[in-house]
Design a protein around this motif. Structure first.
Motif, PDB file in Angstrom:
ATOM      1  N   HIS A 174      -3.927  -3.993  -6.712  1.00 20.79           N
ATOM      2  CA  HIS A 174      -2.639  -4.692  -6.695  1.00 20.79           C
ATOM      3  C   HIS A 174      -2.691  -5.985  -7.532  1.00 20.79           C
ATOM      4  N   HIS A 210      -0.823  -1.004   2.561  1.00 18.15           N
ATOM      5  CA  HIS A 210      -0.151   0.285   2.767  1.00 18.15           C
ATOM      6  C   HIS A 210      -0.861   1.113   3.837  1.00 18.15           C
ATOM      7  N   THR A 234      -0.468  -7.115   5.212  1.00 20.77           N
ATOM      8  CA  THR A 234       0.858  -7.736   5.174  1.00 20.77           C
ATOM      9  C   THR A 234       1.613  -7.453   6.460  1.00 20.77           C
ATOM     10  N   ASP A 238      -7.840  -4.305   0.707  1.00 16.93           N
ATOM     11  CA  ASP A 238      -6.438  -4.704   0.897  1.00 16.93           C
ATOM     12  C   ASP A 238      -5.712  -3.508   1.508  1.00 16.93           C
ATOM     13  N   LYS A 245       5.331  -4.810   5.506  1.00 18.51           N
ATOM     14  CA  LYS A 245       5.514  -3.361   5.350  1.00 18.51           C
ATOM     15  C   LYS A 245       5.662  -2.729   6.741  1.00 18.51           C
ATOM     16  N   ALA A 278       2.446 -14.619   2.627  1.00 17.34           N
ATOM     17  CA  ALA A 278       2.559 -13.254   2.117  1.00 17.34           C
ATOM     18  C   ALA A 278       1.153 -12.753   1.820  1.00 17.34           C
ATOM     19  N   CYS A 279       0.976 -11.450   1.727  1.00 19.00           N
ATOM     20  CA  CYS A 279      -0.344 -10.956   1.329  1.00 19.00           C
ATOM     21  C   CYS A 279      -0.641 -11.328  -0.117  1.00 19.00           C
ATOM     22  N   PHE A 280       0.432 -11.510  -0.912  1.00 21.32           N
ATOM     23  CA  PHE A 280       0.191 -11.974  -2.282  1.00 21.32           C
ATOM     24  C   PHE A 280      -0.586 -13.291  -2.252  1.00 21.32           C
TER      25      PHE A 280
HETATM   26  C1  PLP Z   1       2.739  -5.112  -0.883  1.00 20.49           C
HETATM   27  C2  PLP Z   1       1.354  -5.413  -1.287  1.00 20.49           C
HETATM   28  C3  PLP Z   1       0.889  -6.711  -1.413  1.00 20.49           C
HETATM   29  C4  PLP Z   1       1.800  -7.900  -1.271  1.00 20.49           C
HETATM   30  O1  PLP Z   1       2.161  -8.096   0.068  1.00 20.49           O
HETATM   31  P1  PLP Z   1       3.283  -9.179   0.398  1.00 20.49           P
HETATM   32  O2  PLP Z   1       3.020  -9.530   1.820  1.00 20.49           O
HETATM   33  O3  PLP Z   1       4.592  -8.514   0.154  1.00 20.49           O
HETATM   34  O4  PLP Z   1       3.072 -10.331  -0.527  1.00 20.49           O
HETATM   35  C5  PLP Z   1      -0.440  -6.917  -1.701  1.00 20.49           C
HETATM   36  N1  PLP Z   1      -1.287  -5.880  -1.878  1.00 20.49           N
HETATM   37  C6  PLP Z   1      -0.871  -4.601  -1.786  1.00 20.49           C
HETATM   38  C7  PLP Z   1      -1.839  -3.479  -1.990  1.00 20.49           C
HETATM   39  C8  PLP Z   1       0.466  -4.324  -1.497  1.00 20.49           C
HETATM   40  O5  PLP Z   1       0.875  -3.062  -1.432  1.00 20.49           O
END
Ligand code: PLP
Length: 397
Positions: free
Chosen positions: A135, A212, A240, A209, A243, A109-111
């Motif tokens: 974030h 979005h 990510t 990041d 999205k 995940a991006c997290f």
């Molecule tokens: C949604 C989001 C994340 C997390 O992305 P995931 O792949 O859902 O973990 C991280 N940073 C930003 C700015 C986001 O909007």
């Protein structure tokens, strides 16, 4: 559990509910899309991050199914033991090429990407300067690294310069500025031209990041760096697959070769967490095929955003200005925003109200998000619903 501990949890939950902050989840019984079934009812969905409408796209589903048949279900390993599939490398190269970077690295995940980015790259001699509205995953990633931390007010370039001066005065060896490419509560784009200018003046690096933005911002959907025409001044991009690029899961870091090479050795969420399933990679490659093939979906997305903005403004709603398909309808009062969201739900429009502490006190809003799957008829229906709900809840007078 001890009774004392159980009681403490009950108390905390009761307090969350008393504060009106309890999040309730509604189960969808259809694929994610412009229209969804919620509790047996068709609703128009205006709050997904499904910007290009790819979450239920036949090409992505076909690619995932084919990979499922050909490459199996899971990898049952981290990447460095026996979890690297050719589809991982194919997607990493493809993402790097798409984002004009040397290489990229996949995460669950991006997290996790943001959580694992900072610690291997920066030591106690270094500084990281972070936008106050970044974030949660950037905030956590920075907490996990040993660099000195500086914070600037959201998109405030005077404050960023103040923090750069402070980091230099404190003797920082390397400085990294970290920002969201788009701030998701406001749909505000980070001021990358000013950030990269300041970075050059103070010899700092820049990390963006672009969760979005990846897939739809910028002329070919390559993100906010390309949107501003200065992607070569952004050192590291995270993003990510959850999205615009299909909406399932997966994140990535893209950047210079030594950065990616070192993160592959040291990033803890990469080393100690399972590899993405091959089918996710196959579907992401199919999403990139669509994103790179042409502008149809991006054109439809931004046409919808323009139409939606104009329609809401004509009906008397107050919007935040902007160019992103996140379009917050400003309500002000928290209770009113909840009433309006509930009323819209009754009328068949699925939206989310945001209020303190997610946004500043007195700036409650209904955050709407446009996507390419919405039709003009959908938007006209939603505009009528907003007008009616606005009158019922006295947001419009
Ligand atoms: C949604 C989001 C994340 C997390 O992305 P995931 O792949 O859902 O973990 C991280 N940073 C930003 C700015 C986001 O909007």
């Amino acid at each position: 559990m001890t009774p004392e501990f159980t009681r403490q949890l009950h108390d905390t939950l009761a307090q969350i509910e008393a504060d009106g902050l309890l999040k309730r989840e509604r189960a969808i019984t259809s694929p994610q899309g412009a229209h969804i079934d919620v509790a047996g009812r068709d609703m128009l969905n205006l709050c997904a991050n499904n910007y290009l409408g790819l979450a239920d796209h036949p090409s992505l589903i076909a690619a995932a199914k084919q990979a499922l048949d050909h490459d199996g279900f899971g990898m049952a390993s981290v990447r460095f033991i026996c979890g690297t599939h050719e589809l991982h490398r194919a997607l990493e190269s493809r993402l790097a090429q798409f984002l004009s970077k040397d290489d990229s690295l996949l995460f669950a995940a991006c997290f996790d990407a943001n959580g694992g980015l900072f610690e291997p790259l920066l030591g106690p001699e270094d500084a990281v300067i972070s936008d106050a509205l970044n974030h949660a995953s950037i905030i956590d990633g920075i907490r996990l690294c040993k660099a000195r931390r500086y914070r600037y007010a959201n998109a405030d370039m005077d404050d960023l310069e103040t923090q750069l001066k402070a980091a230099r005065a404190d003797g920082a060896r390397h400085i990294l500025i970290a920002t969201d490419g788009v701030f998701s509560m406001d749909g505000l784009l980070a001021p990358l031209p000013a950030i990269t200018d300041l970075a050059a003046r103070y010899q700092a690096m820049v990390m963006v990041d672009d969760c979005h933005a990846t897939g739809f911002m910028g002329p070919k959907g390559q993100g906010t760096g390309h949107h501003h025409g200065l992607h070569d001044k952004i050192d590291i991009v995270t993003g990510t697959l959850g999205k615009a690029l299909g909406g399932a899961m997966g994140g990535f870091i893209a950047g210079p070769q030594p950065v990616i090479d070192l993160l592959r050795q040291r990033a803890r969420p990469y080393l100690f967490s399972n590899a993405l399933p091959p089918m996710i990679c196959a579907a992401a490659l199919a999403a990139l095929d669509i994103v790179e093939k042409g502008d149809d979906l991006r054109t439809r997305l931004f046409d919808n955003a323009g139409y939606w903005r104009a329609g809401l403004t004509a009906r008397g709603f107050e919007l935040l200005p902007g160019e992103h398909p996140i379009i917050p309808v400003m309500i002000g009062d928290a209770r009113q925003s909840q009433d309006m969201a509930a009323r819209l739900g009754d009328l068949g429009v699925y939206v989310a109200g945001f209020f303190f502490p997610v946004v500043p006190q007195g700036t409650a809003r209904i955050r709407t998000q446009m996507n390419a799957a919405l039709t003009r008829a959908d938007l006209d229906f939603a505009l009528d619903a907003f007008e009616s709900a606005g009158r019922d809840t006295r947001v419009l007078t």
